[in-house]
Design a protein around this motif. Structure first.
Motif, PDB file in Angstrom:
ATOM      1  N   MET A  94       0.859  -1.182   0.000  1.00 48.19           N
ATOM      2  CA  MET A  94       0.000   0.000   0.000  1.00 48.19           C
ATOM      3  C   MET A  94       0.897   1.234   0.000  1.00 48.19           C
ATOM      4  O   MET A  94       1.728   1.413   0.880  1.00 48.19           O
ATOM      5  N   ALA A  95       0.730   2.086  -1.039  1.00 43.17           N
ATOM      6  CA  ALA A  95       1.562   3.265  -1.185  1.00 43.17           C
ATOM      7  C   ALA A  95       1.117   4.340  -0.222  1.00 43.17           C
ATOM      8  O   ALA A  95      -0.080   4.515   0.036  1.00 43.17           O
ATOM      9  N   CYS A  96       2.106   5.041   0.328  1.00 49.54           N
ATOM     10  CA  CYS A  96       1.808   6.134   1.237  1.00 49.54           C
ATOM     11  C   CYS A  96       2.944   7.149   1.174  1.00 49.54           C
ATOM     12  O   CYS A  96       4.032   6.861   0.689  1.00 49.54           O
ATOM     13  N   VAL A  97       2.668   8.341   1.703  1.00 48.15           N
ATOM     14  CA  VAL A  97       3.661   9.404   1.756  1.00 48.15           C
ATOM     15  C   VAL A  97       3.774   9.866   3.204  1.00 48.15           C
ATOM     16  O   VAL A  97       2.848   9.688   4.007  1.00 48.15           O
ATOM     17  N   TYR A  98       4.921  10.449   3.528  1.00 47.77           N
ATOM     18  CA  TYR A  98       5.184  10.912   4.894  1.00 47.77           C
ATOM     19  C   TYR A  98       5.437  12.412   4.836  1.00 47.77           C
ATOM     20  O   TYR A  98       6.318  12.899   4.124  1.00 47.77           O
ATOM     21  N   ILE A  99       4.654  13.121   5.652  1.00 49.04           N
ATOM     22  CA  ILE A  99       4.781  14.577   5.727  1.00 49.04           C
ATOM     23  C   ILE A  99       5.560  14.900   6.995  1.00 49.04           C
ATOM     24  O   ILE A  99       5.101  14.598   8.114  1.00 49.04           O
ATOM     25  N   PRO A 100       6.777  15.456   6.892  1.00 51.47           N
ATOM     26  CA  PRO A 100       7.568  15.759   8.094  1.00 51.47           C
ATOM     27  C   PRO A 100       6.893  16.846   8.938  1.00 51.47           C
ATOM     28  O   PRO A 100       6.377  17.822   8.396  1.00 51.47           O
ATOM     29  N   VAL A 101       6.929  16.615  10.288  1.00 45.37           N
ATOM     30  CA  VAL A 101       6.353  17.596  11.212  1.00 45.37           C
ATOM     31  C   VAL A 101       7.395  18.676  11.455  1.00 45.37           C
ATOM     32  O   VAL A 101       8.580  18.388  11.675  1.00 45.37           O
ATOM     33  N   GLN A 102       6.941  19.908  11.445  1.00 51.05           N
ATOM     34  CA  GLN A 102       7.851  21.039  11.556  1.00 51.05           C
ATOM     35  C   GLN A 102       8.468  21.074  12.956  1.00 51.05           C
ATOM     36  O   GLN A 102       7.798  20.842  13.965  1.00 51.05           O
ATOM     37  N   ASN A 103       9.761  21.333  13.023  1.00 56.33           N
ATOM     38  CA  ASN A 103      10.524  21.440  14.274  1.00 56.33           C
ATOM     39  C   ASN A 103      10.472  20.133  15.069  1.00 56.33           C
ATOM     40  O   ASN A 103      10.461  20.122  16.303  1.00 56.33           O
ATOM     41  N   SER A 104      10.421  19.015  14.359  1.00 55.57           N
ATOM     42  CA  SER A 104      10.369  17.712  15.022  1.00 55.57           C
ATOM     43  C   SER A 104      10.862  16.663  14.049  1.00 55.57           C
ATOM     44  O   SER A 104      10.929  16.888  12.839  1.00 55.57           O
ATOM     45  N   GLU A 105      11.207  15.520  14.611  1.00 60.86           N
ATOM     46  CA  GLU A 105      11.645  14.418  13.763  1.00 60.86           C
ATOM     47  C   GLU A 105      10.503  13.486  13.410  1.00 60.86           C
ATOM     48  O   GLU A 105      10.682  12.488  12.711  1.00 60.86           O
ATOM     49  N   GLU A 106       9.320  13.803  13.850  1.00 57.94           N
ATOM     50  CA  GLU A 106       8.174  12.946  13.559  1.00 57.94           C
ATOM     51  C   GLU A 106       7.630  13.260  12.161  1.00 57.94           C
ATOM     52  O   GLU A 106       7.862  14.325  11.598  1.00 57.94           O
ATOM     53  N   GLU A 107       6.847  12.293  11.613  1.00 58.82           N
ATOM     54  CA  GLU A 107       6.263  12.430  10.285  1.00 58.82           C
ATOM     55  C   GLU A 107       4.812  11.987  10.312  1.00 58.82           C
ATOM     56  O   GLU A 107       4.437  11.099  11.096  1.00 58.82           O
ATOM     57  N   VAL A 108       4.041  12.619   9.488  1.00 64.90           N
ATOM     58  CA  VAL A 108       2.622  12.251   9.370  1.00 64.90           C
ATOM     59  C   VAL A 108       2.488  11.320   8.168  1.00 64.90           C
ATOM     60  O   VAL A 108       2.864  11.662   7.041  1.00 64.90           O
ATOM     61  N   ARG A 109       1.981  10.137   8.437  1.00 63.44           N
ATOM     62  CA  ARG A 109       1.835   9.124   7.369  1.00 63.44           C
ATOM     63  C   ARG A 109       0.462   9.283   6.729  1.00 63.44           C
ATOM     64  O   ARG A 109      -0.560   9.312   7.391  1.00 63.44           O
ATOM     65  N   VAL A 110       0.473   9.366   5.348  1.00 67.40           N
ATOM     66  CA  VAL A 110      -0.777   9.532   4.580  1.00 67.40           C
ATOM     67  C   VAL A 110      -0.846   8.392   3.564  1.00 67.40           C
ATOM     68  O   VAL A 110       0.047   8.267   2.695  1.00 67.40           O
ATOM     69  N   ALA A 111      -1.863   7.529   3.703  1.00 69.20           N
ATOM     70  CA  ALA A 111      -2.076   6.429   2.751  1.00 69.20           C
ATOM     71  C   ALA A 111      -2.731   6.992   1.483  1.00 69.20           C
ATOM     72  O   ALA A 111      -3.790   7.618   1.547  1.00 69.20           O
ATOM     73  N   LEU A 112      -2.103   6.735   0.347  1.00 70.53           N
ATOM     74  CA  LEU A 112      -2.594   7.315  -0.903  1.00 70.53           C
ATOM     75  C   LEU A 112      -3.907   6.705  -1.351  1.00 70.53           C
ATOM     76  O   LEU A 112      -4.693   7.360  -2.046  1.00 70.53           O
ATOM     77  N   ASP A 113      -4.158   5.448  -0.987  1.00 66.09           N
ATOM     78  CA  ASP A 113      -5.423   4.838  -1.380  1.00 66.09           C
ATOM     79  C   ASP A 113      -6.550   5.154  -0.418  1.00 66.09           C
ATOM     80  O   ASP A 113      -7.686   4.710  -0.611  1.00 66.09           O
ATOM     81  N   GLN A 114      -6.233   5.919   0.660  1.00 64.19           N
ATOM     82  CA  GLN A 114      -7.266   6.280   1.639  1.00 64.19           C
ATOM     83  C   GLN A 114      -7.303   7.799   1.833  1.00 64.19           C
ATOM     84  O   GLN A 114      -7.482   8.291   2.939  1.00 64.19           O
TER      85      GLN A 114
END
Length: 1076
Positions: free
Chosen positions: A1-21
């Motif tokens: 399942m393809a997804c993209v990760y959006i980096p959180v500003q001023n942090s090392e965390e990322e927001v995961r977004v599933a492209l099929d959802q």
């Protein structure tokens, strides 16, 4: 399942977004992207995923937000991703504009796409993807030239850019440059061999357009190998199979079309071909379903045009012309140019022609001809429409072109012949003959109508034998063949038809034989068939008319009576029999026959007009007028001939000489003018009405208007081979005569005589003589009258006019202030002729037969005799004056001869003086040349007498120097003495102008220099001593020798000092010395 990760500003965390959802509402994603200030490439990835899922609105929302001014300001340093977003929006709106059917919305989409591409160019004007997008936009708008320029900019920077190569290949294909397009597609394959199958589809289309059908088929088959469900390749192979026109090919094509339909039921091209197939099989229900589906599935103009055409053709074949016209019109609207698809225009033209809309039908057929100018069916349809619109010239051109393109179509030649009958009988005859020959070659029956038309044209052209043969061919066998041969023969004793024809008749019935029908009753009693089919009546009537023209009136009357025997209501036969009776001066019988015609049709205009003419001949003016009025009323005023006859009646009533009242004359002339004008209004080309109107105007004195009318009628009559109108030539000459333009009147009379009467009409010769008389051209007048007398010797009026012309010529000659003897003698001879002519007329007038006034003739005779007596005095005076003139001329001639002799003597004297001067000059030159030769001989002799100089040293040199000085002083004295003598030798001096002369002082100086540096010593030192130097050691060197001479040297050659410098006779040495 393809997804993209959006980096959180001023942090090392990322927001995961599933492209099929991805969320349905793109606002949530946009909030995250904005809040975290995500890279723009993530914006583009998410927007592209929305587009793949068919969520176009979310796709557009993300990209428009990514290209907003705030994002541009924040991501100012990010160039590529901003350009990518703008190009994606430009491509999206380009696609919307391409598929949009409404023109307004299409333009709006293209404007937005252009704005996004321009914005991308402002970020980086060299970005290739932007130029590729612009090229695709321009290609969608149809601007192939600018699209080509856009793709070329990319290829100039990267010649292997695949999107640019594909775009340029499409441009070249749309331009019709299929070879260039093919090279582009092949280059794409070379750069990227694993390209999609659609590239090979483009190769196949290019090869198909280039006529390389086998290679094209291979390319389409290769596409199917790579992609078995490629609908376009299946349809292309199906189309190629249909072009084979063979049963197995058509079956294979339909199988491929059905397979394409199964794979993708909304392929409009496959649907159209299937509908076309079912149209020819008569399954109109399937045609309508398939075309309606194709119309719903595509927005491509050309494909929709084919769909509408199939639907219209289906309704057309069922006879529903209203619906067919609507769908044909819809198909035409989908086409940008007729060249793309011409069949709807042809179908629409057919429907409009059927519905009677000729102009619209003509417009559509003309568009067909623009694409296919040699389509015979269209040309014949256009010719038919032109005939309906009374545009015969264009109809003729169309039919002529149709016959030239397809020379085996008899119908086209028949139509052409019918069209040309009224304008060009020769061309019409050729067309009819061609149609007859084509029908015979095809073993088809030649109609009687066609043969009748050919015979009539031969008749009108004066080809009577050919007309007779054609009429006989059209009539075939029948009783008319026996009636034609009316000459009695010895072998006709047992022939019942000939016996009936030549049986004796009562002389009282001979004058009424044109009404006799007993002949045919007798033939029927004898058992001879006298049947006459109804479809041969016209041809038999034309044959009888031909016999009239051949002066075989008896045969013609038999044929007319045969027609009346079988068809008593055939009015034209009565009228022709009446015309024959009139030509034989049997006016009562002619009137009786016309009354018989009127019993059949009492309102027949032709019969009434003929009756009116006969009544005028009988001088029954009132009855004639009533008859002409009845003829006019019978046709409700539409018969121009009846109206013209009534106008002629009024004119003749106005100019009757026995009862000429001014008021009545003006009334009749005005009425005649009114009737002629009415005919011209209804039939502007009626030349007889125009001629009559001109005559009335001339009678009223309006010569300029009358002349203009006559000129127009003359031009119109000259352009037609069927019209012979000498009257208009005579009328025009009369007008010129009335206006005093005698030269033009003479030319018109002469042309009329030559053109129509072969110079044999005495009346026109009388008009011509009158014109010469008024122009005071007495001799021409006399010659013309003598010619007229030769043609009409019993016309004594011409003789009287001749006498008057001779008398006028004599009187005018005697009234001249200057007359020659010859003129006076000719006058005397003409006066004697005039007296003779008048005397003869005086004798003839006693019989009171020619209507001459005897007293008037005697007056002319007395006047001529008086002129004869006066002519004798004039003759004596003229002879005396002539003698004096001859004497003066002789004296002048002799004086001229003497003057000429004097002039010649003076010229000879000048020539002799000039010759003597030349001889003197030549003698002087010869003397100078001899003198020069003597000088040269003297120089040679003096050179040979030089003495050897044995002494050497300073003494000899000093003595030589003194002698030279002494000789130089003597030479100067001699030169002064001989200056005057040298003037006589200018020519010799000029020849020797380049000779150098040296003064004695220069000579002494040269000698001194030679003593100081003797060249001979240098030669001796070098071992090259000259032997001549030993003989004359005191002489100067050869390079310094001086040439000079004078007249004194010739006089005293013996006194020259022996040691003086000798002059060599070698010209080469002298030239070298001069050069030194």
């Amino acid at each position: 399942m393809a997804c993209v990760y959006i980096p959180v500003q001023n942090s090392e965390e990322e927001v995961r977004v599933a492209l099929d959802q991805l969320p349905r509402d793109a606002t949530d994603i946009l909030d995250i992207l904005k809040a975290e200030q995500a890279p723009l490439d993530l914006w583009l990835i998410i927007a592209r995923e929305y587009f793949k899922q068919g969520k176009i609105e979310q796709f557009r929302q993300i990209l428009e937000e990514g290209s907003s001014p705030e994002i541009d300001e924040y991501y100012a340093d990010v160039r590529y991703e901003r350009i990518a977003i703008l190009n994606a929006l430009g491509a999206y709106y380009s696609y919307l504009g391409k598929i949009e059917t409404k023109q307004r919305e299409k333009e709006e989409h293209f404007i937005l796409a252009t704005q996004y591409y321009n914005k991308a160019s402002r970020i980086d004007m060299h970005e290739p993807s932007t130029w590729i997008g612009k090229g695709q936009l321009l290609l969608a708008k149809g601007d192939v030239d600018q699209a080509f320029a856009a793709f070329k900019i990319v290829l100039d920077g990267d010649r292997d850019n695949i999107p640019a190569l594909l775009g340029q290949a499409c441009v070249e294909f749309n331009r019709g440059k299929y070879s260039s397009s093919l090279e582009m597609y092949k280059r794409v394959l070379q750069v990227y061999p694993r390209c999609p199958a659609a590239v090979r589809l483009g190769i196949g289309l290019c090869r198909y357009k280039l006529g390389q059908f086998d290679r094209a088929k291979q390319a389409f088959e290769r596409v199917l190998q790579l992609d078995p469900e490629n609908v376009e390749a299946l349809v292309a192979l199906g189309i190629m199979d249909l072009q084979s026109n063979e049963a197995y090919g058509i079956r294979g094509a339909m199988e491929k079309m059905r397979r394409a339909f199964d794979i993708y039921p909304y392929c409009a091209t496959a649907l159209n071909y299937l509908a076309n197939h079912f149209f020819f099989t008569g399954q109109h229900f399937l045609v309508e379903q398939l075309t309606e589906t194709a119309l719903a599935a595509t927005t491509h103009g050309s494909t929709r045009a084919h769909s509408y055409y199939n639907l219209a053709r289906s309704y057309h074949s069922k006879g529903d012309y209203e619906k067919a016209g609507l769908y044909y019109m819809a198909s035409v609207k989908e086409i940008n140019k007729p060249q793309e698809f011409i069949l709807p225009f042809y179908g629409l033209g057919q429907v409009q022609l059927k519905l009677g809309d000729f102009k619209s039908s003509l417009s559509n057929f003309e568009k067909v001809l623009e694409v296919y100018p040699e389509n015979c069916e269209t040309l014949k349809a256009v010719a038919h429409i032109y005939l309906q619109l009374n545009q015969t010239t264009k109809a003729h051109e169309a039919l002529k072109k149709a016959t030239r393109i397809d020379p085996r179509d008899p119908e086209a030649f028949l139509d052409l012949g019918e069209l040309l009958i009224a304008t060009d009988s020769g061309a019409a005859l050729d067309a009819f003959k061609t149609a007859r020959n084509l029908l015979k070659k095809a073993n088809e029956e030649v109609s009687i109508e066609l043969l009748n038309n050919i015979g009539v044209l031969h008749f009108e052209r004066g080809e009577f034998e050919l007309a007779l043969q054609t009429f006989k061919e059209a009539l075939g066998d029948g009783i008319w063949l026996k009636l034609m041969d009316t000459e009695p023969q010895s072998d006709s004793i047992g022939d019942p038809i000939r016996n009936t024809l030549y049986q004796p008749i009562d002389s009282s019935l001979a004058a009424r034989k044109y009404k006799d029908m007993q002949l045919f009753h007798n033939l029927e009693k004898d058992g001879i068939s006298v049947d006459l089919p109804w479809d041969k009546i016209t041809t038999l009537s034309n044959l009888a008319r031909l016999f009239e023209q051949l002066h075989k009136t008896e045969t013609a009357s038999l044929l007319y009576r045969l027609i009346l025997f079988k068809f008593p209501e055939y009015v034209d036969a009565y009228l022709r029999l009446a015309a024959i009776a009139k030509s034989r001066n049997n006016v009562p019988l002619s009137i009786e026959l016309i009354h018989d015609a009127l019993q059949v049709d009492d309102k027949n205009p032709d019969a009434l007009c003929m009756l009116g003419d006969l009544e005028l001949k009988n001088d029954d003016w009132l009855k004639a007028k009533d008859t002409f009025r009845a003829a006019k009323d019978a046709s409700n005023g539409k018969d121009s001939y009846a109206t013209l006859c009534l106008g002629n009646w009024n004119y003749f009533a106005a100019v009757r000489s026995e009862k000429r009242a001014p008021k009545l004359e003006a009334t009749h002339l005005e009425k005649a003018k009114e009737l002629y004008t009415k005919v011209l209004i209804e039939h502007p080309a009626n030349m007889y009405a125009a001629n009559g109107a001109g005559v009335v105007l001339a009678e009223k004195g309006q010569f300029d208007i009358a002349k203009e009318l006559f000129t127009q009628v003359q031009e119109a009559a000259s352009g037609s081979v069927f019209v012979q109108m000498p009257d208009v030539w005579i009328n025009l000459a009369h007008v010129h005569f009335a206006q005093g333009n005698f030269s033009l009147a003479i030319k018109m009379y002469q042309n009329c005589l030559r053109k129509f009467y072969y110079n044999t009409d005495s009346q026109i010769l009388l008009y011509l003589a009158r014109t010469h008389y008024e122009a005071e051209q007495w001799q021409d007048c006399k010659k013309t009258l003598l010619k007229a007398i030769h043609l009409a010797p019993s016309n004594y009026t011409l003789r009287f006019d001749t006498g008057v012309a001779l008398q006028k010529f004599s009187a005018s000659t005697l009234q001249k202030t200057k007359r020659t003897v010859d003129e006076v003698r000719a006058t005397v001879a003409e006066l004697k002729n005039a007296v003779r002519v008048f005397s003869l007329l005086s004798a003839a007038s006693n019989l009171q037969f020619h209507g001459f006034d005897e007293k008037k003739i005697e007056t002319h005779v007395g006047y001529c005799k008086h002129l004869l007596e006066a002519a004798k005095v004039h003759c004596d005076a003229a002879e005396l004056e002539d003698q004096q003139n001859r004497h003066r001329l002789e004296l002048a001639r002799q004086a001229a001869i003497r003057e000429e002799e004097s002039r010649l003597a003076e010229e000879q004297k000048k020539v002799k003086l000039e010759k003597r001067k030349q001889e003197d000059e030549l003698k002087k030159v010869m003397q100078q040349e001899q003198h020069l030769e003597r000088i040269k001989e003297h120089w040679k002799s003096s050179g040979s007498k030089r003495k050897d100089r044995g002494q050497s040293g300073d003494e000899e040199g000093g003595q030589g120097e003194r002698r030279r000085r002494k000789g130089s002083s003597k030479k100067r004295k001699r030169d002064k003495k001989t200056e005057t003598h040298m003037d006589d030798q200018d020519e010799y001096d000029d020849d020797n102008a380049n000779t150098n002369y040296y003064e004695p002082e220069n000579q002494v100086n040269n000698q001194v220099n030679n003593d100081e540096d003797d060249p001979q010593d240098l030669l001796a030192a070098a071992g090259l001593e000259d032997s001549d130097a030993d003989d004359d050691p005191g002489a100067p060197s050869a390079g310094r020798r001086i040439r000079g001479w004078s007249e004194s040297e010739e006089d005293e050659p013996e006194k020259r000092p022996p040691n003086s410098s000798p002059v060599r006779d070698n010209s080469v040495d002298m030239q070298l010395s001069d050069g030194d």
